[in-house]
Design a protein around this motif. Sequence first.
Motif, short mmCIF file in Angstrom:
data_model
loop_
_atom_site.label_atom_id
_atom_site.label_comp_id
_atom_site.label_asym_id
_atom_site.label_seq_id
_atom_site.Cartn_x
_atom_site.Cartn_y
_atom_site.Cartn_z
N THR A 3 -14.95 14.26 -46.13
CA THR A 3 -13.84 14.08 -45.21
C THR A 3 -14.32 14.39 -43.80
OG1 THR A 3 -12.22 14.69 -46.90
CG2 THR A 3 -11.52 14.85 -44.60
N ILE A 4 -14.19 13.41 -42.92
CA ILE A 4 -14.68 13.53 -41.55
C ILE A 4 -13.50 13.64 -40.60
CG2 ILE A 4 -16.21 12.55 -39.81
CD1 ILE A 4 -17.58 12.98 -42.51
N GLY A 5 -13.45 14.73 -39.86
CA GLY A 5 -12.46 14.86 -38.80
C GLY A 5 -12.98 14.19 -37.54
N ILE A 6 -12.09 13.58 -36.78
CA ILE A 6 -12.49 12.89 -35.54
C ILE A 6 -11.78 13.54 -34.36
CG2 ILE A 6 -12.48 10.73 -34.24
CD1 ILE A 6 -12.63 9.20 -36.80
N THR A 40 -9.08 20.63 -42.64
CA THR A 40 -9.17 20.05 -43.99
C THR A 40 -10.42 19.18 -44.13
OG1 THR A 40 -7.91 18.04 -43.47
CG2 THR A 40 -6.65 20.00 -44.12
N SER A 41 -11.24 19.12 -43.08
CA SER A 41 -12.40 18.24 -43.11
C SER A 41 -13.65 18.97 -43.59
CB SER A 41 -12.65 17.65 -41.71
OG SER A 41 -12.96 18.68 -40.79
N ASP A 42 -14.68 18.19 -43.93
CA ASP A 42 -15.98 18.76 -44.28
C ASP A 42 -16.87 18.90 -43.06
OD1 ASP A 42 -15.70 18.88 -47.22
OD2 ASP A 42 -15.57 16.70 -47.06
N VAL A 43 -16.70 18.00 -42.10
CA VAL A 43 -17.47 18.02 -40.86
C VAL A 43 -16.63 17.30 -39.81
CG1 VAL A 43 -18.71 15.89 -41.46
CG2 VAL A 43 -19.70 17.46 -39.79
N VAL A 44 -16.79 17.73 -38.55
CA VAL A 44 -16.01 17.13 -37.46
C VAL A 44 -16.95 16.31 -36.57
CG1 VAL A 44 -14.62 17.57 -35.40
CG2 VAL A 44 -14.29 18.94 -37.46
N LEU A 45 -16.61 15.04 -36.37
CA LEU A 45 -17.36 14.14 -35.52
C LEU A 45 -16.66 14.06 -34.16
CD1 LEU A 45 -19.54 11.97 -35.02
CD2 LEU A 45 -17.98 10.31 -36.08
N VAL A 46 -17.39 14.39 -33.11
CA VAL A 46 -16.83 14.41 -31.75
C VAL A 46 -17.36 13.22 -30.97
CG1 VAL A 46 -16.64 15.71 -29.60
CG2 VAL A 46 -16.66 16.91 -31.79
N LEU A 47 -16.45 12.46 -30.38
CA LEU A 47 -16.81 11.33 -29.52
C LEU A 47 -16.49 11.75 -28.09
CD1 LEU A 47 -15.05 8.55 -31.65
CD2 LEU A 47 -17.40 9.41 -31.89
N VAL A 67 -19.52 21.06 -36.54
CA VAL A 67 -19.12 20.06 -35.54
C VAL A 67 -20.38 19.32 -35.09
CG1 VAL A 67 -18.19 19.75 -33.21
CG2 VAL A 67 -17.18 21.47 -34.76
N ILE A 68 -20.26 18.01 -34.90
CA ILE A 68 -21.38 17.22 -34.40
C ILE A 68 -20.87 16.27 -33.33
CG2 ILE A 68 -21.16 15.46 -36.21
CD1 ILE A 68 -24.25 15.22 -36.12
N GLY A 69 -21.63 16.15 -32.23
CA GLY A 69 -21.18 15.32 -31.12
C GLY A 69 -22.02 14.08 -30.91
N VAL A 70 -21.34 12.97 -30.61
CA VAL A 70 -21.99 11.76 -30.10
C VAL A 70 -21.59 11.67 -28.64
CG1 VAL A 70 -22.15 9.25 -30.26
CG2 VAL A 70 -21.96 10.62 -32.35
N ASN A 71 -22.56 11.67 -27.76
CA ASN A 71 -22.30 11.86 -26.34
C ASN A 71 -21.74 10.61 -25.65
OD1 ASN A 71 -22.24 13.01 -23.78
ND2 ASN A 71 -24.34 12.34 -23.33
#
Length: 276
Positions: A3-6, A40-47, A67-71
């Motif tokens: 589950t990916i949080g955005i 509720t996510s497994d990892v959070v993807l940040v845009l 948390v992981i970011g795409v710049n």
Amino acid sequence: MKTIGIVCRAAEADRARIPMVTRLIEEAGGRVVGEEDLKTSDVVLVLGGDGTILRAAEGVRGTEIPVIGVNFGHVGFLAEADPESLSDVVSRLVAGEYTVETRTTLAVTVTQPDGSTEEGWALNELALDKVERARMVDLTIGVDEHPISSYSCDALVVSTPTGSTAYAFSAGGPVVWPDVEALLIVPIAAHALFARPLVVAPDSIITVVMNETGFVDGELWCDGRRSLAAPVGSHIEIRRSAEPVHLARLWTSPFSGRLVAKFKLPVRSWKHPDKS
């Protein structure tokens, strides 16, 4: 199923990317949740940039969700990837092909003159600023219950290694590699002979007293996002928080490479020693 949080920047152009990213995640076999359900996510993807990553870190505070970011911002020092890698980032997140890095955070308690207290935390830095632009705050700094120095200054920054490339760096503080366990104290425009940046032990307790002789109240900003009142006479205690932030990493590139790339540092004539 991962589950990916955005989380993305608030600008309309940035939010327009959410359907495309959602499709990529679902096609890779993942599930998507929005910012209101990050825990509720497994990892959070940040845009976005570092500010958006800080917002995401706030959203998962108290959990071990990385948390992981795409710049899509400017420097994006905390981001792991650039936009052209987005598809690869998504597929690897859904497949669970990432490592997790733990980053130190700060906890702060402000005891005001009337005895009331406020608490806060920060991933990058705590910045004690003056309420009145034309004046300075008057402080006494202590470490581990021992006084170090008193001075008037425009502001004071207490930073983690993660934040050493942010506000503390702009104020003249040193860059500290993120795997170094330390805390930084960086005064800004201080009127004193001894007002240099200090690097103290990670378990040190940093004390800042808003001196009674001062004429200007302070305001303590946590990562530039949340503020605590610090009027004259306040007692501020800062220490390493028991709740770190977790960052997901896809690549094992060294911090030095990130430093050179993000700050566009000149490395002319560099030759690696012959290992033969």
